[in-house]
Design a protein around this motif. Sequence first.
Motif, PDB file in Angstrom:
ATOM      1  N   PRO A 196     -11.243 -21.573  39.381  1.00  0.00           N
ATOM      2  CA  PRO A 196     -12.360 -22.530  39.437  1.00  0.00           C
ATOM      3  C   PRO A 196     -12.262 -23.555  38.313  1.00  0.00           C
ATOM      4  CG  PRO A 196     -13.151 -20.269  39.569  1.00  0.00           C
ATOM      5  CD  PRO A 196     -11.709 -20.193  39.180  1.00  0.00           C
ATOM      6  N   GLN A 197     -12.862 -24.704  38.537  1.00  0.00           N
ATOM      7  CA  GLN A 197     -12.838 -25.749  37.520  1.00  0.00           C
ATOM      8  C   GLN A 197     -14.193 -26.427  37.425  1.00  0.00           C
ATOM      9  OE1 GLN A 197     -10.527 -29.403  38.928  1.00  0.00           O
ATOM     10  NE2 GLN A 197      -9.891 -27.911  40.479  1.00  0.00           N
ATOM     11  N   LEU A 198     -14.490 -26.905  36.232  1.00  0.00           N
ATOM     12  CA  LEU A 198     -15.650 -27.766  36.022  1.00  0.00           C
ATOM     13  C   LEU A 198     -15.095 -29.134  35.646  1.00  0.00           C
ATOM     14  CD1 LEU A 198     -18.898 -27.020  34.013  1.00  0.00           C
ATOM     15  CD2 LEU A 198     -17.759 -29.228  33.907  1.00  0.00           C
ATOM     16  N   ALA A 199     -15.349 -30.119  36.510  1.00  0.00           N
ATOM     17  CA  ALA A 199     -14.853 -31.475  36.279  1.00  0.00           C
ATOM     18  C   ALA A 199     -16.040 -32.373  35.986  1.00  0.00           C
ATOM     19  CB  ALA A 199     -14.102 -31.983  37.510  1.00  0.00           C
ATOM     20  N   THR A 200     -15.977 -33.110  34.899  1.00  0.00           N
ATOM     21  CA  THR A 200     -17.090 -33.975  34.545  1.00  0.00           C
ATOM     22  C   THR A 200     -17.017 -35.286  35.333  1.00  0.00           C
ATOM     23  OG1 THR A 200     -15.869 -34.854  32.642  1.00  0.00           O
ATOM     24  CG2 THR A 200     -17.349 -33.008  32.246  1.00  0.00           C
ATOM     25  N   THR A 201     -18.173 -35.842  35.605  1.00  0.00           N
ATOM     26  CA  THR A 201     -18.276 -37.050  36.428  1.00  0.00           C
ATOM     27  C   THR A 201     -18.309 -38.267  35.510  1.00  0.00           C
ATOM     28  OG1 THR A 201     -20.676 -36.745  36.428  1.00  0.00           O
ATOM     29  CG2 THR A 201     -19.465 -35.889  38.312  1.00  0.00           C
ATOM     30  N   GLY A 202     -17.127 -38.735  35.128  1.00  0.00           N
ATOM     31  CA  GLY A 202     -17.028 -39.833  34.178  1.00  0.00           C
ATOM     32  C   GLY A 202     -16.527 -41.117  34.790  1.00  0.00           C
ATOM     33  N   PRO A 203     -15.908 -41.975  33.972  1.00  0.00           N
ATOM     34  CA  PRO A 203     -15.463 -43.296  34.414  1.00  0.00           C
ATOM     35  C   PRO A 203     -14.303 -43.235  35.400  1.00  0.00           C
ATOM     36  CG  PRO A 203     -15.605 -43.165  32.008  1.00  0.00           C
ATOM     37  CD  PRO A 203     -15.717 -41.778  32.537  1.00  0.00           C
ATOM     38  N   GLY A 204     -14.031 -44.394  36.010  1.00  0.00           N
ATOM     39  CA  GLY A 204     -12.870 -44.538  36.884  1.00  0.00           C
ATOM     40  C   GLY A 204     -12.916 -43.591  38.066  1.00  0.00           C
ATOM     41  N   ASP A 205     -11.808 -42.847  38.257  1.00  0.00           N
ATOM     42  CA  ASP A 205     -11.711 -41.962  39.422  1.00  0.00           C
ATOM     43  C   ASP A 205     -12.341 -40.603  39.182  1.00  0.00           C
ATOM     44  OD1 ASP A 205      -9.903 -41.004  37.557  1.00  0.00           O
ATOM     45  OD2 ASP A 205      -8.328 -40.583  39.030  1.00  0.00           O
TER      46      ASP A 205
ATOM     47  N   ALA B  87      -6.740 -42.614  25.707  1.00  0.00           N
ATOM     48  CA  ALA B  87      -7.630 -42.613  24.545  1.00  0.00           C
ATOM     49  C   ALA B  87      -9.017 -43.122  24.918  1.00  0.00           C
ATOM     50  CB  ALA B  87      -7.042 -43.477  23.432  1.00  0.00           C
ATOM     51  N   GLY B  88     -10.028 -42.531  24.291  1.00  0.00           N
ATOM     52  CA  GLY B  88     -11.398 -42.969  24.540  1.00  0.00           C
ATOM     53  C   GLY B  88     -12.376 -41.925  24.059  1.00  0.00           C
ATOM     54  N   PRO B  89     -13.675 -42.239  24.067  1.00  0.00           N
ATOM     55  CA  PRO B  89     -14.687 -41.336  23.518  1.00  0.00           C
ATOM     56  C   PRO B  89     -15.088 -40.211  24.449  1.00  0.00           C
ATOM     57  CG  PRO B  89     -15.733 -43.322  24.346  1.00  0.00           C
ATOM     58  CD  PRO B  89     -14.258 -43.535  24.511  1.00  0.00           C
ATOM     59  N   VAL B  90     -14.689 -40.296  25.737  1.00  0.00           N
ATOM     60  CA  VAL B  90     -15.177 -39.329  26.707  1.00  0.00           C
ATOM     61  C   VAL B  90     -14.721 -37.913  26.370  1.00  0.00           C
ATOM     62  CG1 VAL B  90     -15.166 -38.659  29.146  1.00  0.00           C
ATOM     63  CG2 VAL B  90     -15.305 -41.076  28.504  1.00  0.00           C
ATOM     64  N   GLY B  91     -13.462 -37.747  25.936  1.00  0.00           N
ATOM     65  CA  GLY B  91     -12.935 -36.421  25.656  1.00  0.00           C
ATOM     66  C   GLY B  91     -13.707 -35.710  24.578  1.00  0.00           C
ATOM     67  N   ALA B  92     -14.040 -36.409  23.501  1.00  0.00           N
ATOM     68  CA  ALA B  92     -14.783 -35.792  22.405  1.00  0.00           C
ATOM     69  C   ALA B  92     -16.153 -35.329  22.876  1.00  0.00           C
ATOM     70  CB  ALA B  92     -14.909 -36.774  21.246  1.00  0.00           C
ATOM     71  N   GLY B  93     -16.800 -36.104  23.746  1.00  0.00           N
ATOM     72  CA  GLY B  93     -18.104 -35.711  24.276  1.00  0.00           C
ATOM     73  C   GLY B  93     -18.030 -34.431  25.081  1.00  0.00           C
ATOM     74  N   LEU B  94     -16.984 -34.296  25.862  1.00  0.00           N
ATOM     75  CA  LEU B  94     -16.777 -33.081  26.644  1.00  0.00           C
ATOM     76  C   LEU B  94     -16.574 -31.886  25.727  1.00  0.00           C
ATOM     77  CD1 LEU B  94     -15.965 -31.391  29.152  1.00  0.00           C
ATOM     78  CD2 LEU B  94     -13.690 -32.396  28.970  1.00  0.00           C
TER      79      LEU B  94
ATOM     80  N   GLU C 286     -17.436 -49.345  36.742  1.00  0.00           N
ATOM     81  CA  GLU C 286     -16.226 -48.565  36.486  1.00  0.00           C
ATOM     82  C   GLU C 286     -16.488 -47.498  35.429  1.00  0.00           C
ATOM     83  OE1 GLU C 286     -12.037 -47.730  36.960  1.00  0.00           O
ATOM     84  OE2 GLU C 286     -13.555 -48.718  38.181  1.00  0.00           O
ATOM     85  N   VAL C 287     -17.206 -47.844  34.386  1.00  0.00           N
ATOM     86  CA  VAL C 287     -17.547 -46.880  33.335  1.00  0.00           C
ATOM     87  C   VAL C 287     -18.417 -45.761  33.896  1.00  0.00           C
ATOM     88  CG1 VAL C 287     -18.834 -46.575  31.181  1.00  0.00           C
ATOM     89  CG2 VAL C 287     -17.268 -48.520  31.449  1.00  0.00           C
ATOM     90  N   ALA C 288     -19.291 -46.103  34.854  1.00  0.00           N
ATOM     91  CA  ALA C 288     -20.166 -45.102  35.464  1.00  0.00           C
ATOM     92  C   ALA C 288     -19.464 -44.303  36.556  1.00  0.00           C
ATOM     93  CB  ALA C 288     -21.404 -45.792  36.047  1.00  0.00           C
ATOM     94  N   GLY C 289     -18.266 -44.736  36.934  1.00  0.00           N
ATOM     95  CA  GLY C 289     -17.541 -44.047  37.999  1.00  0.00           C
ATOM     96  C   GLY C 289     -18.027 -44.395  39.387  1.00  0.00           C
ATOM     97  N   THR C 290     -18.722 -45.543  39.526  1.00  0.00           N
ATOM     98  CA  THR C 290     -19.284 -45.922  40.825  1.00  0.00           C
ATOM     99  C   THR C 290     -18.661 -47.205  41.380  1.00  0.00           C
ATOM    100  OG1 THR C 290     -21.081 -47.135  39.712  1.00  0.00           O
ATOM    101  CG2 THR C 290     -21.508 -44.828  40.292  1.00  0.00           C
ATOM    102  N   ALA C 291     -17.571 -47.660  40.803  1.00  0.00           N
ATOM    103  CA  ALA C 291     -16.973 -48.928  41.236  1.00  0.00           C
ATOM    104  C   ALA C 291     -16.079 -48.773  42.454  1.00  0.00           C
ATOM    105  CB  ALA C 291     -16.174 -49.541  40.086  1.00  0.00           C
ATOM    106  N   GLY C 292     -15.810 -47.549  42.873  1.00  0.00           N
ATOM    107  CA  GLY C 292     -14.887 -47.354  43.986  1.00  0.00           C
ATOM    108  C   GLY C 292     -13.521 -47.896  43.624  1.00  0.00           C
ATOM    109  N   THR C 293     -12.959 -48.737  44.496  1.00  0.00           N
ATOM    110  CA  THR C 293     -11.637 -49.311  44.210  1.00  0.00           C
ATOM    111  C   THR C 293     -11.734 -50.707  43.600  1.00  0.00           C
ATOM    112  OG1 THR C 293     -11.498 -50.165  46.476  1.00  0.00           O
ATOM    113  CG2 THR C 293     -10.534 -47.984  46.048  1.00  0.00           C
TER     114      THR C 293
END
Length: 368
Positions: free
Chosen positions: A295-304, A220-227, A76-83
């Motif tokens: 256009p958008q740049l979307a990062t490939t993070g956790p969940g969906d 909330a989480g650390p992902v936003g700060a990394g981006l 899930e953290v890697a974004g590969t858990a599907g559903t």
Amino acid sequence: MRVLVVSAPLIGHVFPLLPLALALRDAGHEVLVATGAEGMAAARSGLPVRDVVPGFDFGRIARSVLLRHPLVGRAEVAGTAGTRGAALLFGQVNDELADGLVALAESWRPDLVLYEPFAVAGALAAARLDVPAVRHENSLFDGRELVRVTTARLTGALRRHGLAGLPPPVAALAIAPPSVATQDGWPLRHVAWSGGGELPRWLAEPGPRPRVLVTRSTIAGPVGAGLMRAVLAAAGRVDAEFVLVRPGLRRARRLPANVRAVGWTPLAAALPASAALVHHGGSGSAYGALVAGIPQLATTGPGDRRHNAGLIAARGAGLAVPARRITAELLTRLVTDPALAGAAREVSGEIAAMPAPADLVSRLETLR
């Protein structure tokens, strides 16, 4: 008629439901939103909102799932858990929603229940009262699958309320533009609702250079700060203006000359004057850029987030990369590539051709 709108207790889940809820209210119907925690921000719309799960803590549920299901948690953290991760997380969310929601429904007596796929407790309450239920998509997934996997984890709540299962909805509302994702149901134009707030005048008009908005998750989480850090590291070498929305950086730092920071901003109002959006991969942000035709740049993070970013990139309307791989060259491409801009405009036109929320009210009125 009385319409009960049900959402998981998260801002990104309830906000996409509000344009239709407001259209129903404006047509003379009585509307009540049932959610909790962060979802109570829906009250900014002027609609009445009821907290059906006091003390709800999504972080507690997420930590519990990670501890009890470490392999699924890692995926899930890697974004590969599907559903798989969603089923565990939102199965628990809906188990906590169910009792308060049924109690509210029994006292308020709605004629129609409108629920999002991650709030299948809404369908449970409708079945308990034997009133029609409508599924309102709010993501880039197929809601049928989300409901299926979540319901499979809801055996305890079903048993508590005397139900062997859940009937299918009498209708479904599909918001995804067909060229981006497939959803089942009546088409419904996605209309962004950003939670109110005033747009600074300088964000309402294009600047002398292309403007890139950079936003992060409302969870909330650390992902936003990394981006944000990745964009800051590259922005000074890009011929564009960058605006960090709610940057969330833990320590003050000197911003490059072409970077500004703002607090909570009505994103939908700011996007039309912008050249591009960089975001965490959430469906709300993805839809916002698609509606605006930029256009958008979307990062490939956790969940969906990996799923959403992949769909946008596959359509050609944006780029999908991990935050750590954001470079000046990639950001320059984002604001200069005519193919990305053209595809984004095409999808925007596709969305504009879908029925507006007000156009669906008369169809919903026939369901009670």
